[in-house]
Motif scaffolding. Structure first.
Motif, PDB file in Angstrom:
ATOM      1  N   TRP A  25     -13.711  -4.298  -6.305  1.00 49.14           N
ATOM      2  CA  TRP A  25     -12.850  -4.940  -5.321  1.00 49.14           C
ATOM      3  C   TRP A  25     -12.535  -3.994  -4.171  1.00 49.14           C
ATOM      4  N   ILE A  28      -6.627  -2.919  -2.402  1.00 45.39           N
ATOM      5  CA  ILE A  28      -5.619  -3.946  -2.155  1.00 45.39           C
ATOM      6  C   ILE A  28      -4.676  -3.513  -1.025  1.00 45.39           C
ATOM      7  N   ASP A  36      -5.015  -9.047  -9.426  1.00 46.87           N
ATOM      8  CA  ASP A  36      -6.007  -8.135  -9.987  1.00 46.87           C
ATOM      9  C   ASP A  36      -5.837  -8.020 -11.502  1.00 46.87           C
ATOM     10  N   ARG A 198      -5.865 -10.415  -1.390  1.00 53.07           N
ATOM     11  CA  ARG A 198      -6.008 -11.105  -2.680  1.00 53.07           C
ATOM     12  C   ARG A 198      -5.404 -12.515  -2.644  1.00 53.07           C
TER      13      ARG A 198
END
Length: 281
Positions: A25, A28, A36, A198
């Motif tokens: 990923w 963030i 997550d 996200r």
């Protein structure tokens, strides 16, 4: 025997690919670390089931391989096995659903101090609207969309006159301030998605969907459309810039309000030497 070995290698290769993979990923940039965590829980549960099923298949292939004189035992039903499988499946599904439902409740419970920002999608660009000095967004309607009013803002609503309009340009947000994203499409299905945040949500014509998040680090982040929306889908990209409070205030002062954009240009007449008339703004 070869098939059993191949099945074992599939499991080992899958685990190693996950552990050693360079693809992961993006870092963030919002408060949604819960998402997550939910994905990791789901990954490990489904991964464990995948490994167990494939290894069990490998065991069966090896254990019950053909041998001279060996007969298969036919057992069409096993209540004990079916009961265990039912219980194990229910526990696994509950373990995946429970964290998701917990996070979803937070995802749609917007803080009272969140600022509303409208996102308007159309083939194939992103536009935005922010509240003005009154802190309120005016009403809008897809029927009001025109070349002079591309976002369909209601000109009769006084709350919309000071709304800041950002058409087909970058959106700026202040850091560490919660934001409620109001999502609206004026043509087909779209999906507003910033991987680092996200957070994503479908945009359905005729509906206003929403989510909220708090940007937690400054930077420039790409907006993607996560819904196939036509031949120009891959070009439908935008930018969200998370600024410090000072940089955000500076950017906001440079933007135009709906009232300013709606004000008709004033045209005058100027007589120039040697010419009859020339129009100027």
């Amino acid at each position: 025997m070869a098939i059993a070995l191949v099945l074992v290698l599939i499991v080992v290769g899958s685990v190693l690919f996950h552990v050693l993979s360079p693809w992961w990923w993006t870092p963030i940039a919002s408060n949604w670390g819960y998402i997550d965590t939910t994905l990791v829980i789901t990954f490990w549960i489904t991964g464990a089931v995948f490994a167990a099923v494939v290894l069990f298949m490998a065991y069966c292939v090896y254990r019950f391989r053909h041998k001279e004189g060996q007969k298969a035992h036919y057992e069409p039903e096993s209540r004990k096995l079916e009961s265990w499988l039912t219980v194990a499946t229910a526990i696994g599904v509950a373990a995946m659903l429970a964290p998701g439902l917990y996070v979803w409740k937070q995802f749609v419970t917007v803080p009272d101090d969140a600022t509303e920002v409208e996102v308007v999608a159309q083939q194939w660009q992103w536009s935005f609207r922010l509240p003005g000095a009154d802190g309120k967004l005016g009403t809008s309607n897809a029927r009001l969309v025109s070349s002079d009013n591309p976002l369909g803002i209601n000109p009769e609503d006084p709350n919309g006159q000071d709304d800041v309009v950002v058409e087909a340009a970058d959106l700026h947000l202040p850091i560490d301030k919660p934001v409620k994203m109001l999502l609206r499409s004026i043509d087909v299905l779209h999906d507003f998605y910033v991987p680092e945040f996200r957070a994503k949500m479908d945009m359905v014509p005729g509906m206003i969907t929403y989510f909220w998040f708090t940007p937690t680090r400054t930077g420039t982040f790409e907006v993607l459309c996560a819904e196939l929306c036509g031949v120009g889908h891959n070009f439908m990209r935008g930018v969200v810039m998370v600024d410090t409070d000072q940089d955000y205030a500076t950017w906001l002062q440079q933007q135009s309000t709906f009232a300013q954009l709606s004000d008709p240009a004033k045209v005058g007449v100027l007589v120039e030497p040697g010419r009859s008339k020339a129009t100027v703004k």
